[in-house]
Motif scaffolding. Structure first.
Motif, short mmCIF file in Angstrom:
data_model
loop_
_atom_site.label_atom_id
_atom_site.label_comp_id
_atom_site.label_asym_id
_atom_site.label_seq_id
_atom_site.Cartn_x
_atom_site.Cartn_y
_atom_site.Cartn_z
N TYR A 37 -14.19 0.16 -4.17
CA TYR A 37 -12.79 0.30 -3.83
C TYR A 37 -12.58 1.71 -3.30
CZ TYR A 37 -11.00 -3.98 -6.07
OH TYR A 37 -10.70 -5.28 -6.40
N ARG A 38 -11.44 1.95 -2.68
CA ARG A 38 -11.07 3.30 -2.29
C ARG A 38 -9.58 3.52 -2.49
NH1 ARG A 38 -12.09 2.94 4.30
NH2 ARG A 38 -10.25 1.66 4.81
N GLN A 39 -9.25 4.79 -2.69
CA GLN A 39 -7.86 5.16 -2.92
C GLN A 39 -7.55 6.42 -2.14
OE1 GLN A 39 -6.77 5.62 -7.05
NE2 GLN A 39 -4.62 5.25 -6.58
N ALA A 40 -6.64 6.28 -1.19
CA ALA A 40 -6.17 7.43 -0.42
C ALA A 40 -4.96 8.02 -1.14
CB ALA A 40 -5.80 6.99 0.99
N PRO A 41 -4.64 9.29 -0.88
CA PRO A 41 -3.49 9.93 -1.54
C PRO A 41 -2.20 9.14 -1.31
CG PRO A 41 -4.83 11.56 -0.42
CD PRO A 41 -5.37 10.23 -0.01
N GLY A 42 -1.50 8.88 -2.41
CA GLY A 42 -0.23 8.18 -2.32
C GLY A 42 -0.33 6.69 -2.14
#
Length: 117
Positions: A37-42
């Motif tokens: 998975y990935r998570q970008a800021p906000g």
């Protein structure tokens, strides 16, 4: 308990490549599903790619044709080859592993990928 350790993140220019690796503390040979998975800021954490026990793969539309997920049973790793990287690929990438269909997901600590334009 399963420990997952990611490696391979870093800073790369647009169009470049990186290879992420997730080392598991137990065999990945017959795990139910594992992937990234990935998570970008906000933003919320989103699926990038996963790989099931029978070898089926699933990719987010945004990475199809650029990213490839693979499993190395001998090394107990799941790797993510990322080519033609774009600024929108910038995020913290997390490895996950669900050993059985009914079990909880294990997560790694995350590795930062930054694509500069």
């Amino acid at each position: 308990q399963v420990q997952l350790v990611e490696s391979g993140g870093g800073l790369v220019e647009v169009g470049g490549s990186l290879r992420l690796s997730c080392l598991a503390s137990r065999s990945v040979f017959n795990g139910y599903v594992m992937g990234w998975y990935r998570q970008a800021p906000g933003e919320q954490r989103k699926l990038v790619a996963n790989l099931t026990t029978d070898g089926a793969t699933n990719y987010a539309d945004s990475v199809t044709g650029r990213f490839t997920i693979s499993r190395d049973n001998a090394r107990n790793t799941v790797d993510l080859q990322m080519n033609n990287l774009k600024p929108e690929d910038t995020a913290v990438y997390y490895c996950f592993y669900r050993v059985y269909q009914w079990s909880a997901d294990y997560w790694g600590q995350g590795t930062q990928v930054t694509v500069s334009s």
